[in-house]
Design a protein around this motif. Structure first.
Motif, PDB file in Angstrom:
ATOM      1  N   ASP A   1      12.844   5.746  32.646  1.00 22.23           N
ATOM      2  CA  ASP A   1      13.919   5.053  33.348  1.00 22.23           C
ATOM      3  C   ASP A   1      15.215   5.361  32.605  1.00 22.23           C
ATOM      4  OD1 ASP A   1      14.794   2.755  35.270  1.00 22.23           O
ATOM      5  OD2 ASP A   1      15.644   2.244  33.314  1.00 22.23           O
ATOM      6  N   PRO A   2      16.268   5.788  33.307  1.00 26.24           N
ATOM      7  CA  PRO A   2      17.504   6.155  32.604  1.00 26.24           C
ATOM      8  C   PRO A   2      18.193   4.983  31.901  1.00 26.24           C
ATOM      9  CG  PRO A   2      17.771   6.436  34.982  1.00 26.24           C
ATOM     10  CD  PRO A   2      16.354   6.036  34.732  1.00 26.24           C
ATOM     11  N   GLU A   3      17.932   3.776  32.345  1.00 26.86           N
ATOM     12  CA  GLU A   3      18.581   2.615  31.728  1.00 26.86           C
ATOM     13  C   GLU A   3      17.712   1.955  30.664  1.00 26.86           C
ATOM     14  OE1 GLU A   3      19.425   0.549  35.409  1.00 26.86           O
ATOM     15  OE2 GLU A   3      21.514   1.238  35.317  1.00 26.86           O
ATOM     16  N   ILE A   4      16.381   2.070  30.810  1.00 22.78           N
ATOM     17  CA  ILE A   4      15.448   1.500  29.837  1.00 22.78           C
ATOM     18  C   ILE A   4      14.413   2.574  29.526  1.00 22.78           C
ATOM     19  CG2 ILE A   4      13.900  -0.419  29.295  1.00 22.78           C
ATOM     20  CD1 ILE A   4      15.178  -1.955  31.631  1.00 22.78           C
ATOM     21  N   PRO A   5      14.745   3.542  28.680  1.00 22.48           N
ATOM     22  CA  PRO A   5      13.888   4.713  28.491  1.00 22.48           C
ATOM     23  C   PRO A   5      12.545   4.459  27.817  1.00 22.48           C
ATOM     24  CG  PRO A   5      15.821   4.833  27.074  1.00 22.48           C
ATOM     25  CD  PRO A   5      16.009   3.639  27.957  1.00 22.48           C
ATOM     26  N   VAL A   6      12.245   3.230  27.416  1.00 18.50           N
ATOM     27  CA  VAL A   6      10.930   2.954  26.832  1.00 18.50           C
ATOM     28  C   VAL A   6       9.849   2.877  27.899  1.00 18.50           C
ATOM     29  CG1 VAL A   6      11.908   1.743  24.838  1.00 18.50           C
ATOM     30  CG2 VAL A   6      11.187   0.436  26.862  1.00 18.50           C
ATOM     31  N   ILE A   7      10.236   2.897  29.170  1.00 21.88           N
ATOM     32  CA  ILE A   7       9.295   2.752  30.272  1.00 21.88           C
ATOM     33  C   ILE A   7       9.545   3.877  31.274  1.00 21.88           C
ATOM     34  CG2 ILE A   7      10.828   1.146  31.486  1.00 21.88           C
ATOM     35  CD1 ILE A   7       8.393  -0.338  32.519  1.00 21.88           C
ATOM     36  N   SER A   8       8.474   4.380  31.872  1.00 19.10           N
ATOM     37  CA  SER A   8       8.633   5.443  32.870  1.00 19.10           C
ATOM     38  C   SER A   8       8.947   4.834  34.237  1.00 19.10           C
ATOM     39  CB  SER A   8       7.361   6.288  32.969  1.00 19.10           C
ATOM     40  OG  SER A   8       6.356   5.623  33.703  1.00 19.10           O
ATOM     41  N   LEU A   9       9.446   5.673  35.128  1.00 22.52           N
ATOM     42  CA  LEU A   9       9.722   5.212  36.491  1.00 22.52           C
ATOM     43  C   LEU A   9       8.441   4.788  37.200  1.00 22.52           C
ATOM     44  CD1 LEU A   9      12.474   7.737  37.640  1.00 22.52           C
ATOM     45  CD2 LEU A   9      12.756   5.385  36.835  1.00 22.52           C
ATOM     46  N   VAL A  10       7.328   5.444  36.865  1.00 28.18           N
ATOM     47  CA  VAL A  10       6.043   5.049  37.448  1.00 28.18           C
ATOM     48  C   VAL A  10       5.667   3.662  36.948  1.00 28.18           C
ATOM     49  CG1 VAL A  10       3.571   5.569  37.527  1.00 28.18           C
ATOM     50  CG2 VAL A  10       5.245   7.405  37.825  1.00 28.18           C
ATOM     51  N   GLU A  11       5.766   3.438  35.628  1.00 28.92           N
ATOM     52  CA  GLU A  11       5.429   2.129  35.063  1.00 28.92           C
ATOM     53  C   GLU A  11       6.347   1.034  35.589  1.00 28.92           C
ATOM     54  OE1 GLU A  11       3.712   3.339  30.707  1.00 28.92           O
ATOM     55  OE2 GLU A  11       5.864   3.558  31.062  1.00 28.92           O
ATOM     56  N   LEU A  12       7.597   1.391  35.854  1.00 27.32           N
ATOM     57  CA  LEU A  12       8.552   0.429  36.387  1.00 27.32           C
ATOM     58  C   LEU A  12       8.215   0.033  37.825  1.00 27.32           C
ATOM     59  CD1 LEU A  12      11.156  -1.167  35.819  1.00 27.32           C
ATOM     60  CD2 LEU A  12      12.441   0.857  36.565  1.00 27.32           C
ATOM     61  N   GLY A  13       7.458   0.887  38.489  1.00 26.34           N
ATOM     62  CA  GLY A  13       7.031   0.567  39.850  1.00 26.34           C
ATOM     63  C   GLY A  13       8.024   0.957  40.923  1.00 26.34           C
ATOM     64  N   VAL A  14       8.947   1.860  40.605  1.00 24.23           N
ATOM     65  CA  VAL A  14       9.921   2.272  41.618  1.00 24.23           C
ATOM     66  C   VAL A  14       9.433   3.461  42.444  1.00 24.23           C
ATOM     67  CG1 VAL A  14      11.911   1.326  40.382  1.00 24.23           C
ATOM     68  CG2 VAL A  14      11.248   3.722  40.014  1.00 24.23           C
ATOM     69  N   ILE A  15       8.350   4.122  42.007  1.00 23.24           N
ATOM     70  CA  ILE A  15       7.771   5.194  42.796  1.00 23.24           C
ATOM     71  C   ILE A  15       6.800   4.543  43.770  1.00 23.24           C
ATOM     72  CG2 ILE A  15       6.517   7.380  42.808  1.00 23.24           C
ATOM     73  CD1 ILE A  15       9.204   7.394  41.268  1.00 23.24           C
ATOM     74  N   ARG A  16       7.130   4.609  45.019  1.00 26.87           N
ATOM     75  CA  ARG A  16       6.334   3.939  46.051  1.00 26.87           C
ATOM     76  C   ARG A  16       5.154   4.792  46.496  1.00 26.87           C
ATOM     77  NH1 ARG A  16       8.923   1.342  51.414  1.00 26.87           N
ATOM     78  NH2 ARG A  16       9.692  -0.103  49.868  1.00 26.87           N
ATOM     79  N   ASP A  17       5.392   6.098  46.666  1.00 24.10           N
ATOM     80  CA  ASP A  17       4.334   6.953  47.192  1.00 24.10           C
ATOM     81  C   ASP A  17       4.608   8.403  46.823  1.00 24.10           C
ATOM     82  OD1 ASP A  17       1.950   7.444  48.637  1.00 24.10           O
ATOM     83  OD2 ASP A  17       3.080   8.000  50.418  1.00 24.10           O
TER      84      ASP A  17
END
Length: 100
Positions: free
Chosen positions: A15-31
């Protein structure tokens, strides 16, 4: 290339704002949908007007291209993201980094 390979590549995009977490882990990838080399990634930003949307889109496109795919990132702006979508590993990483 399989959808699993694409998901694995996307899990490496922080995540560009919280780089300790991936976009997948953040749950923003829907499909993720794979059709030959064409890969469609559906992204739901954490909020409408997210300033990091362009950076996330570019990073996802690069990750898909990195596994040999032709990326299409579709931004779904229906305001459906919530903190409930953060994975258990993502929550642990956020907690370890001091986010609650």
């Amino acid at each position: 290339m399989s959808a699993d390979e694409v998901w694995a590549a996307l899990d490496g995009v922080p995540d560009p704002e919280i780089p300790v977490i991936s976009l997948v882990e953040l749950g923003v990838i829907r499909d993720v949908a794979v059709d030959g080399r064409r890969v469609r990634v559906e992204l739901t930003p954490t909020f409408l007007g997210c300033p990091a949307l362009e950076a996330m889109t570019r990073a996802l496109e690069q990750a898909v291209a990195g596994v040999g795919g032709e990326p299409e990132v579709a931004v779904i702006q229906d305001d459906s993201w919530s903190t409930d979508r953060i994975s258990a590993s993502g929550r642990a990483k956020l907690q370890a980094a001091g986010f609650t």
